[in-house]
Write a protein that holds these residues in place. Structure first.
Motif, short mmCIF file in Angstrom:
data_model
loop_
_atom_site.label_atom_id
_atom_site.label_comp_id
_atom_site.label_asym_id
_atom_site.label_seq_id
_atom_site.Cartn_x
_atom_site.Cartn_y
_atom_site.Cartn_z
N LEU A 126 -6.49 3.78 -16.75
CA LEU A 126 -7.60 3.31 -15.92
C LEU A 126 -8.31 2.12 -16.54
CD1 LEU A 126 -9.09 6.71 -14.70
CD2 LEU A 126 -7.78 5.06 -13.37
N PHE A 127 -8.52 2.21 -17.85
CA PHE A 127 -9.22 1.14 -18.56
C PHE A 127 -8.43 0.83 -19.83
CE2 PHE A 127 -12.45 3.37 -16.10
CZ PHE A 127 -13.00 2.31 -15.39
N PRO A 128 -7.54 -0.14 -19.77
CA PRO A 128 -6.69 -0.47 -20.92
C PRO A 128 -7.44 -1.25 -21.99
CG PRO A 128 -6.22 -1.94 -19.10
CD PRO A 128 -7.20 -0.92 -18.57
N VAL A 129 -8.27 -0.53 -22.73
CA VAL A 129 -9.11 -1.16 -23.73
C VAL A 129 -9.39 -0.14 -24.82
CG1 VAL A 129 -11.28 -0.51 -22.59
CG2 VAL A 129 -11.23 -2.54 -24.07
N SER A 130 -9.71 -0.63 -25.99
CA SER A 130 -10.07 0.24 -27.11
C SER A 130 -11.11 -0.47 -27.96
CB SER A 130 -8.85 0.56 -27.98
OG SER A 130 -8.38 -0.63 -28.63
N GLY A 131 -11.78 0.29 -28.82
CA GLY A 131 -12.73 -0.32 -29.73
C GLY A 131 -12.06 -1.33 -30.64
N THR A 132 -10.85 -1.01 -31.09
CA THR A 132 -10.10 -1.94 -31.93
C THR A 132 -9.85 -3.25 -31.21
OG1 THR A 132 -9.03 -0.09 -33.07
CG2 THR A 132 -7.96 -2.26 -33.23
N ALA A 133 -9.46 -3.16 -29.93
CA ALA A 133 -9.19 -4.37 -29.15
C ALA A 133 -10.45 -5.20 -28.96
CB ALA A 133 -8.59 -3.99 -27.80
N VAL A 134 -11.58 -4.55 -28.71
CA VAL A 134 -12.83 -5.29 -28.53
C VAL A 134 -13.21 -6.00 -29.82
CG1 VAL A 134 -15.29 -5.11 -28.02
CG2 VAL A 134 -13.65 -3.73 -26.72
N ARG A 135 -13.10 -5.31 -30.94
CA ARG A 135 -13.47 -5.93 -32.21
C ARG A 135 -12.55 -7.12 -32.53
NH1 ARG A 135 -13.87 -0.45 -33.49
NH2 ARG A 135 -11.93 -0.46 -34.71
N LYS A 136 -11.29 -7.01 -32.16
CA LYS A 136 -10.34 -8.08 -32.44
C LYS A 136 -10.53 -9.27 -31.51
CE LYS A 136 -5.36 -8.97 -32.79
NZ LYS A 136 -4.00 -8.39 -32.66
N ASP A 137 -10.86 -9.01 -30.24
CA ASP A 137 -10.93 -10.08 -29.24
C ASP A 137 -12.02 -9.78 -28.22
OD1 ASP A 137 -10.46 -12.21 -27.54
OD2 ASP A 137 -8.63 -11.37 -26.68
N CYS A 141 -11.82 -9.00 -23.95
CA CYS A 141 -12.26 -7.67 -23.46
C CYS A 141 -13.61 -7.74 -22.77
CB CYS A 141 -12.33 -6.70 -24.64
SG CYS A 141 -10.76 -6.37 -25.45
N TRP A 142 -14.11 -8.94 -22.52
CA TRP A 142 -15.49 -9.10 -22.04
C TRP A 142 -15.77 -8.31 -20.77
CZ3 TRP A 142 -18.97 -10.94 -25.19
CH2 TRP A 142 -20.24 -11.29 -24.72
N ASP A 143 -14.82 -8.27 -19.86
CA ASP A 143 -15.04 -7.57 -18.59
C ASP A 143 -15.09 -6.06 -18.75
OD1 ASP A 143 -15.29 -9.83 -17.00
OD2 ASP A 143 -13.13 -9.99 -16.67
N PHE A 144 -14.74 -5.54 -19.91
CA PHE A 144 -14.82 -4.10 -20.17
C PHE A 144 -16.15 -3.71 -20.82
CE2 PHE A 144 -10.12 -4.72 -20.30
CZ PHE A 144 -9.79 -3.88 -19.25
N LEU A 145 -17.04 -4.67 -21.00
CA LEU A 145 -18.30 -4.41 -21.69
C LEU A 145 -19.45 -4.37 -20.71
CD1 LEU A 145 -17.80 -6.85 -24.71
CD2 LEU A 145 -17.15 -4.44 -24.55
N ARG A 146 -20.41 -3.48 -20.97
CA ARG A 146 -21.61 -3.39 -20.13
C ARG A 146 -22.70 -4.33 -20.66
NH1 ARG A 146 -21.88 1.50 -17.03
NH2 ARG A 146 -19.72 1.99 -16.44
#
Length: 360
Positions: A126-137, A141-146
């Motif tokens: 549903l949401f192909p994202v992880s904390g590791t991915a956000v920290r890396k890029d 991942c901007w659209d997955f952030l509130r």
């Protein structure tokens, strides 16, 4: 679908993203009440208090608590599990009926709490994202952030300078330039100078009493400037919450400290305190007065003060250790230099500290 009394979601939330929020919302819908436990390690660079505040804002209908957990993760080691559980149960001492996770360790976590284990979207479909991915890029991942996380991560660029030195022109040109890149950059925000709006209102109020009033008749007191600084901070924060990874500000509350010197003389400690409370800024672009014709737009009267103001901005930026460059030359050269500086800022990344190692 079975419902539970007290549910638990726990994680680092470093930083929180859409997958985390989906997990919390799923658990909330299946529990009478839900606790979210934010666990942060001392080596991590996002403070625990910030993560707790972000989760509370996004999920006001659940209980969010925080704990420091400096034990590395090793799901194969019972002693490591015991150390983690000591932290978990100290933070959440009441009975837990169900734990909700997206991780394979959820079953053991549930067993140790004496609770049911509910797995939610373990494949991240549903949401192909992880904390590791956000920290890396973060950009990718901007659209997955509130909103609160976007506001915290947005790179804030301030354009400041003396009267009629092209600050507004440059700030707007930068905004247009980054919006034109499309994608996530299409939402790049621009924050106008609140002090100008405030000045227009003072002049209008004076003309209501004295129709022939002109800008030279307007007077400022030291009490005007804290109001300007606060409003500038508030508008900037609002814009950062909905924009792209970069935000352009036509002046800021720090610049207001120098404008106080310009109109009142001396310093105002309250304005400086408000400026220090502003969210972190990352780059200041100081527009030089040389080569820029002075234009009297009805709210300007200080052409002869422009060299002094440029010097004061430069001195205060240097004294306070703010990262800045000076913008000189014709408009095209100014924009090119500014874009290069902003691109350089963005290229440095976000520099998240590595979390504790994990063995799963």
């Amino acid at each position: 679908m079975k419902r539970y009394g007290h549910g638990l979601v726990l994680g680092k939330f470093y930083p929180p993203h859409a997958g985390h929020h989906h997990l919390v919302e799923t658990a909330r819908d299946r529990c009478e009440r839900l606790t979210v436990l934010v666990c942060a390690a001392s080596v991590e660079s996002v403070p625990l208090a910030d993560r707790v505040a972000w989760m509370r804002e996004v999920h006001p209908d659940v209980t969010v608590v925080g704990a420091v957990d400096d034990t590395h993760m090793d799901v194969t080691d019972p002693a490591v599990w015991d150390a983690h559980m000591a932290v978990f149960t100290a933070a959440v001492p009441e009975r837990v009926d169900a734990v909700f996770t997206s991780e394979a360790y959820g079953e053991e976590l549930g067993r140790r709490f004496g609770a049911a284990s509910v797995l939610v979207d373990p494949d991240r479909t549903l949401f192909p994202v992880s904390g590791t991915a956000v920290r890396k890029d973060p950009v990718g991942c901007w659209d997955f952030l509130r909103a609160p996380v976007r506001a915290a991560l947005a790179r804030r660029v301030v354009v400041l300078g003396a009267e009629s030195t092209g600050t507004t022109t440059l700030a707007r040109a930068l905004t247009d330039h980054y919006r034109a890149r499309g994608g996530v950059w299409g939402r790049t925000g621009y924050v106008a100078e609140y002090g100008r709006e405030y000045s227009e209102r003072k002049l209008a109020d004076l003309r209501d009493r004295w129709p022939g009033a002109v800008w030279e008749d307007v007077t400022f007191t030291t009490d005007d400037f804290p109001a300007i600084a606060r409003a500038q901070n508030e508008r900037e924060e609002d814009a950062a919450r909905t924009g792209s990874p970069v935000l352009f500000c036509d002046t800021d509350s720090f610049a207001t400290t120098v404008w106080h010197e310009r109109y009142v003389g001396g310093r105002n400690p309250l304005v400086e305190e408000i400026a220090d409370r502003a969210a972190p800024h990352h780059l200041w672009l100081l527009t030089d007065h040389e080569g820029v014709a002075f234009e009297d737009d009805g709210l300007r009267d200080g052409e002869e003060l422009r060299p002094w103001m440029t010097d004061r901005f430069r001195a205060e930026l240097a004294r306070t250790g703010r990262r800045f460059i000076e913008i000189t030359g014709p408009p095209e050269a100014r924009l090119a230099r500014a874009v290069a500086a902003v691109d350089g800022l963005l290229a440095t990344g976000w520099d998240f500290a590595a979390p504790l190692p994990e063995k799963r």
